[in-house]
Design a protein around this motif. Structure first.
Motif, short mmCIF file in Angstrom:
data_model
loop_
_atom_site.label_atom_id
_atom_site.label_comp_id
_atom_site.label_asym_id
_atom_site.label_seq_id
_atom_site.Cartn_x
_atom_site.Cartn_y
_atom_site.Cartn_z
N MET A 1 0.84 -1.17 0.00
CA MET A 1 0.00 0.00 0.00
C MET A 1 0.90 1.24 0.00
O MET A 1 1.89 1.31 0.69
CB MET A 1 -0.90 -0.02 1.24
N ILE A 2 0.51 2.22 -0.80
CA ILE A 2 1.25 3.47 -0.93
C ILE A 2 0.38 4.60 -0.38
O ILE A 2 -0.79 4.72 -0.75
CB ILE A 2 1.60 3.73 -2.41
N ARG A 3 0.95 5.42 0.48
CA ARG A 3 0.26 6.58 1.04
C ARG A 3 0.66 7.82 0.24
O ARG A 3 1.83 8.04 -0.03
CB ARG A 3 0.61 6.77 2.51
N LYS A 4 -0.34 8.64 -0.09
CA LYS A 4 -0.09 9.89 -0.81
C LYS A 4 -0.87 11.00 -0.10
O LYS A 4 -1.96 10.77 0.41
CB LYS A 4 -0.57 9.80 -2.26
N ALA A 5 -0.31 12.20 -0.14
CA ALA A 5 -1.01 13.35 0.43
C ALA A 5 -0.73 14.56 -0.45
O ALA A 5 0.34 14.69 -1.05
CB ALA A 5 -0.54 13.62 1.86
N SER A 6 -1.71 15.45 -0.52
CA SER A 6 -1.55 16.68 -1.30
C SER A 6 -2.45 17.75 -0.71
O SER A 6 -3.35 17.47 0.09
CB SER A 6 -1.88 16.44 -2.77
N ILE A 7 -2.18 18.97 -1.12
CA ILE A 7 -3.03 20.09 -0.73
C ILE A 7 -3.56 20.79 -1.98
O ILE A 7 -2.89 20.81 -3.02
CB ILE A 7 -2.32 21.09 0.20
N MET A 8 -4.77 21.32 -1.85
CA MET A 8 -5.45 22.05 -2.91
C MET A 8 -6.17 23.22 -2.25
O MET A 8 -6.18 23.34 -1.02
CB MET A 8 -6.44 21.14 -3.64
N LYS A 9 -6.81 24.06 -3.04
CA LYS A 9 -7.57 25.19 -2.51
C LYS A 9 -8.99 25.18 -3.06
O LYS A 9 -9.20 24.99 -4.25
CB LYS A 9 -6.92 26.52 -2.89
N VAL A 10 -9.94 25.43 -2.17
CA VAL A 10 -11.33 25.62 -2.55
C VAL A 10 -11.67 27.08 -2.26
O VAL A 10 -11.16 27.66 -1.30
CB VAL A 10 -12.27 24.66 -1.80
N TYR A 11 -12.47 27.69 -3.11
CA TYR A 11 -12.85 29.09 -2.89
C TYR A 11 -13.73 29.20 -1.64
O TYR A 11 -14.63 28.38 -1.43
CB TYR A 11 -13.57 29.66 -4.10
N ARG A 12 -13.44 30.19 -0.82
CA ARG A 12 -14.09 30.36 0.48
C ARG A 12 -15.61 30.28 0.39
O ARG A 12 -16.25 29.64 1.22
CB ARG A 12 -13.67 31.70 1.11
N GLU A 13 -16.19 30.90 -0.61
CA GLU A 13 -17.65 30.93 -0.71
C GLU A 13 -18.24 29.60 -1.18
O GLU A 13 -19.46 29.44 -1.25
CB GLU A 13 -18.10 32.07 -1.64
N HIS A 14 -17.37 28.62 -1.44
CA HIS A 14 -17.85 27.34 -1.97
C HIS A 14 -17.53 26.14 -1.08
O HIS A 14 -17.60 24.99 -1.54
CB HIS A 14 -17.30 27.11 -3.37
N HIS A 15 -17.21 26.38 0.18
CA HIS A 15 -16.91 25.26 1.08
C HIS A 15 -18.06 24.26 1.11
O HIS A 15 -17.84 23.05 0.99
CB HIS A 15 -16.65 25.76 2.50
N GLU A 16 -19.27 24.74 1.30
CA GLU A 16 -20.42 23.83 1.40
C GLU A 16 -20.73 23.15 0.08
O GLU A 16 -21.11 21.97 0.05
CB GLU A 16 -21.65 24.57 1.93
N GLU A 17 -20.56 23.86 -1.02
CA GLU A 17 -20.79 23.26 -2.33
C GLU A 17 -19.77 22.15 -2.59
O GLU A 17 -20.11 21.10 -3.15
CB GLU A 17 -20.74 24.31 -3.43
N TYR A 18 -18.53 22.37 -2.19
CA TYR A 18 -17.49 21.34 -2.34
C TYR A 18 -17.90 20.08 -1.58
O TYR A 18 -17.83 18.98 -2.11
CB TYR A 18 -16.14 21.87 -1.84
N ARG A 19 -18.36 20.26 -0.35
CA ARG A 19 -18.81 19.12 0.45
C ARG A 19 -20.00 18.43 -0.22
O ARG A 19 -20.05 17.21 -0.32
CB ARG A 19 -19.19 19.56 1.86
N ARG A 20 -20.97 19.22 -0.67
CA ARG A 20 -22.17 18.66 -1.29
C ARG A 20 -21.81 17.81 -2.50
O ARG A 20 -22.32 16.69 -2.66
CB ARG A 20 -23.15 19.76 -1.71
#
Length: 105
Positions: A1-20
């Motif tokens: 098993m290989i573990r990977k991690a990364s970071i990205m950015k979501v626009y502040r006004e779209h936090h809930e939309e990203y989750r949805r």
């Protein structure tokens, strides 16, 4: 098993939309991820910085790399490009993180 991690950015006004959108993940997207060796995938949000932290466990790097070339992945990128930082091809702007520590039971 290989573990990977990364970071990205979501626009502040779209936090809930990203989750949805992830709560309603397309079945074909889930299937494609599994077919390309995904064992586990988690995404966390730092609401203070709009940073997404993605943690992924995969079977094989080469197989996983092929997921980006699938029609399903490209459609997902197009779907998400209006709510997060993306590259010209609509892939998320992503910074891969280097593992520096791991501990298991």
């Amino acid at each position: 098993m290989i573990r990977k991690a990364s970071i990205m950015k979501v626009y502040r006004e779209h936090h809930e939309e990203y989750r949805r959108r992830h709560d309603e993940l397309w079945p074909e997207m889930e299937q494609m991820l599994k077919e390309h060796g995904m064992l586990s995938y988690s995404i966390f949000l730092d609401t203070d910085t709009d940073t997404l932290f993605a943690y992924l466990e995969i079977e094989d790097e080469e197989l996983w790399a092929k997921s980006a070339d699938t029609e399903t992945c490209r459609k997902w990128w197009d779907y998400m490009q209006d709510i997060m930082e993306t590259n010209p091809d609509h892939s998320p702007v992503s910074q891969e993180l280097k593992e520096v520590f791991h501990l298991e039971k």
